[in-house]
Design an enzyme around this catalytic site. Structure first.
Site, mmCIF file in Angstrom:
data_model
loop_
_atom_site.group_PDB
_atom_site.id
_atom_site.type_symbol
_atom_site.label_atom_id
_atom_site.label_comp_id
_atom_site.label_asym_id
_atom_site.label_seq_id
_atom_site.Cartn_x
_atom_site.Cartn_y
_atom_site.Cartn_z
ATOM 1 N N ARG A 53 0.824 -1.203 0.000
ATOM 2 C CA ARG A 53 0.000 0.000 0.000
ATOM 3 C C ARG A 53 0.857 1.251 0.000
ATOM 4 O O ARG A 53 1.901 1.304 0.668
ATOM 5 C CB ARG A 53 -0.888 0.053 1.259
ATOM 6 C CG ARG A 53 -2.215 -0.650 1.069
ATOM 7 C CD ARG A 53 -3.064 0.022 -0.014
ATOM 8 N NE ARG A 53 -4.246 -0.737 -0.366
ATOM 9 C CZ ARG A 53 -4.295 -1.727 -1.270
ATOM 10 N NH1 ARG A 53 -3.213 -2.100 -1.911
ATOM 11 N NH2 ARG A 53 -5.423 -2.329 -1.546
ATOM 12 N N GLU B 259 -3.249 8.011 -5.314
ATOM 13 C CA GLU B 259 -3.370 7.377 -6.639
ATOM 14 C C GLU B 259 -4.543 7.975 -7.383
ATOM 15 O O GLU B 259 -5.592 8.209 -6.757
ATOM 16 C CB GLU B 259 -3.564 5.861 -6.474
ATOM 17 C CG GLU B 259 -2.319 5.188 -5.901
ATOM 18 C CD GLU B 259 -2.470 3.674 -5.705
ATOM 19 O OE1 GLU B 259 -3.451 3.099 -6.208
ATOM 20 O OE2 GLU B 259 -1.616 3.092 -5.034
ATOM 21 N N HIS C 109 -0.216 0.499 -9.903
ATOM 22 C CA HIS C 109 -1.029 -0.405 -9.069
ATOM 23 C C HIS C 109 -1.511 -1.621 -9.880
ATOM 24 O O HIS C 109 -2.708 -1.822 -10.080
ATOM 25 C CB HIS C 109 -2.241 0.353 -8.469
ATOM 26 C CG HIS C 109 -2.790 -0.304 -7.238
ATOM 27 N ND1 HIS C 109 -3.324 0.394 -6.187
ATOM 28 C CD2 HIS C 109 -2.896 -1.610 -6.880
ATOM 29 C CE1 HIS C 109 -3.745 -0.449 -5.244
ATOM 30 N NE2 HIS C 109 -3.485 -1.667 -5.648
#
Ligand SMILES: NC(=O)C1=CN([C@@H]2O[C@H](COP(=O)(O)OP(=O)(O)OC[C@H]3O[C@@H](n4cnc5c(N)ncnc54)[C@H](O)[C@@H]3O)[C@@H](O)[C@H]2O)C=CC1
Ligand SMILES: O=C(O)C(=O)COP(=O)(O)O
Length: 526
Positions: A230, A259, A278
């Site tokens: 994360r 993000e 991601h």
């Protein structure tokens, strides 16, 4: 028909499952204010990491029963707000484990051999073999932070590649670490010794900026960090500075504090930094897995069944659910029954889990008992998610006991509720075919299945009393489906348990207690 909103891209396999029970709207890329506006129409929301499910969105989701995260991390969901509102939050704990682990390993090798930059160089028409001399991972030390599902798979592959394994995870036993070939160490030792540090922990207040300037300063100049867990576990600014100043050798990041990644000093760094958007869970296989896993759970919850991977129902993992499923309904029925017998305000619920249920795994049965107990007060608003909170807020004290020695049935549940009007107790068990049996009422042995309308009396065991009660019910046009008497001694106190085809008309209870010998009467609707 129920309505499900899918607000991030998920595999069609999931949509197909949802469509069996609901109308499915796929609306990706919604702004928070757009989501707030429409969420009130939906019974379920299915997301990935792209949607932030804030308190505001949850409060606007007045019909929401479930939020399904097609992946692992639920840090983008205000789980506390969902719990308060009785919304179950589910995820797919294992669907993308391999994908994420393989991405971390791919990042480690890419970083060591400069693959992204070498590839870009060749594609530009160059043939530069000097700038991309790399390092081997063989015999190097990998420090795995978080030895859960993903961390364990990384450990297995890293071991096979001949790496030395260190791990930091305060919630994992030494035996488990040893099984995986890892030496459990503290974080300080790990950062000092590891050539590669890979993060596989959730983002929590404790793990936020776990890798900060102080930690970075303890690492070797040859250390490379991989974060496929994360964003925010690493302080990105401190990391960029450490790499620029040569304090560490590099980093490969798949996840970011914010993000999509905006302006960032990480972007301007060279081959020592690899950034992916991601992609940890982005394999065809993982996306099919998580979509099916979560869509099935949404379908089940919309059909009134429990979910196997609810993150806000303590202790109810998939294996436990499988074992306890038949008993959950028993606990709920008994809770509902004893709550109605106790009447008034219940202040204390004693839950005794007996026989094979006397294990720590059966904690969800306590929650199910509370759900049943609160049903009369809260109806559909109470569920496995909020039952404990609701009970606490109503000042209901819960005492749990376990007694493995009680073996009349394989497993049985005994509930005793004490309220403003007195104390009542009921015990129940399951027959071999899974049918519920009430086996004891206020200390009197009985053996009856629960039914929709029930009447319980406490009376003196004497001739003629059953006939009198039957005639009285008949005079009110109430049909008796079945009747059983439970007693401890002949002509002592006894209970009568009647299943009725019809609800009891108002006022009849006081007539029943006027029958000589009948002391008390209770009516229950299950
Ligand atoms: N990049 C991506 O696309 C993906 C990222 N992830 C992320 O990977 C992470 C790990 O996932 P799983 O292995 O499935 O979870 P897991 O729950 O199986 O393992 C997490 C481990 O972290 C440990 N842990 C918790 N707090 C810790 C702390 N303060 N210090 C050290 N260890 C701690 C736990 O004991 C547990 O063993 C999660 O953050 C998840 O969101 C998961 C899938 C895909
Ligand atoms: O499962 C996780 O925790 C992930 O980070 C995967 O995120 P995604 O579903 O690809 O947006």
């Amino acid at each position: 028909m129920s309505k499900v909103l899918v607000s991030d891209p998920i595999d069609q396999a999931g949509i197909d499952i949802l469509s069996q029970v609901a109308t499915v709207d796929v609306k990706t890329g919604l702004k928070p204010e757009e989501l707030v506006k429409i969420i009130g129409e939906y019974d379920a929301l299915m997301i990935r990491s792209g949607t932030r499910v804030t308190k505001e969105i949850i409060e606007a989701g007045t019909q929401l029963k479930i939020i399904g995260r097609a992946g692992v991390g639920v840090d983008n969901v205000d789980v506390a707000a969902a719990t308060r509102q009785g919304i179950v939050v589910v995820n797919s704990p294992e669907g993308n484990t391999i994908a994420a682990a393989e991405h971390a390993l791919a990042m480690m090798l890419s970083l060591s051999r400069h693959i992204p930059d070498a590839n870009a160089s060749v594609k530009r028409g160059e043939w530069d073999r000097k700038s991309f001399v790399g390092a081997e991972v063989y015999k190097k030390t990998i420090g795995i932070v978080g030895l859960g599902k993903i961390g364990s798979h990384v450990a297995a592959v890293a071991k096979a590649m001949g790496m030395k394994l260190l791990a930091y995870d305060p919630f994992i036993s030494t035996e488990r670490a040893e099984q995986l070939g890892c030496q459990l160490v503290d974080m300080d030792l790990l950062v000092q010794q590891a050539d590669y540090i890979t993060l596989h922990i959730p983002k929590t207040p404790e793990t936020t900026h776990l890798i900060n300037a102080t930690m970075l300063a303890k690492m070797k100049p040859t250390t490379r960090i991989i974060n496929c867990a994360r964003g925010g576990i690493i302080d990105e600014e401190a990391l960029a500075t450490a790499i620029k100043e040569g304090k560490i050798a590099g980093a490969a990041l798949d996840v970011f504090e914010s993000e999509p990644l905006g302006e960032s000093s990480l972007r301007s760094l060279g081959k020592e930094v690899i950034l992916t958007p991601h992609l940890g869970a982005s394999t065809t296989e993982a996306q099919v897995n998580v979509a099916i896993d979560v869509a099935e759970q949404i379908r089940d919850v919309l059909l009134g069944l429990p979910a196997r991977s609810a993150v806000n129902i303590p202790g109810l993992g998939p294996d436990v659910l499988e074992e306890l499923k038949p008993y959950m309904q028993l606990a709920e029925t008994l809770g509902n029954l004893v709550g109605q017998l106790a009447g008034g305000r219940v202040e204390l619920l004693n839950v005794r889990l007996q026989g094979e249920l006397a294990t720590n795994k059966s904690q969800p049965l306590v929650v199910a008992s509370l759900k049943g107990l609160l049903f009369q007060a809260l109806r559909e608003r109470v569920n496995y998610v909020n039952a404990s909170i609701e009970a606490k807020e109503r000042g209901i004290r819960v005492i749990e006991t376990r007694d493995a020695a009680i073996k009349d049935y394989a497993g049985s549940i005994h509930l005793e509720a004490t309220g403003s009007l007195g104390t009542h107790a009921v015990t129940g068990a399951l027959l071999g075919d899974g049918e519920i049996r009430l086996t004891n009422l206020d200390g009197f042995p009985i053996n009856v299945p629960p039914s929709h309308h029930m009447l319980f009396t406490v009376h003196r065991d004497m001739p003629g009393i059953i006939g009198k009660l039957g005639s009285l019910l008949g005079s009110f046009n109430v049909n008796i489906a079945s009747m059983q008497v439970g007693r401890k001694i002949v002509r002592g106190d006894a209970v009568m348990v009647l299943s009725l085809d019809d609800p009891l008309p108002d006022g009849i209870l006081s007539e029943i207690t006027k029958v000589p010998g009948i002391r008390d009467a209770y009516t229950v609707t299950l």
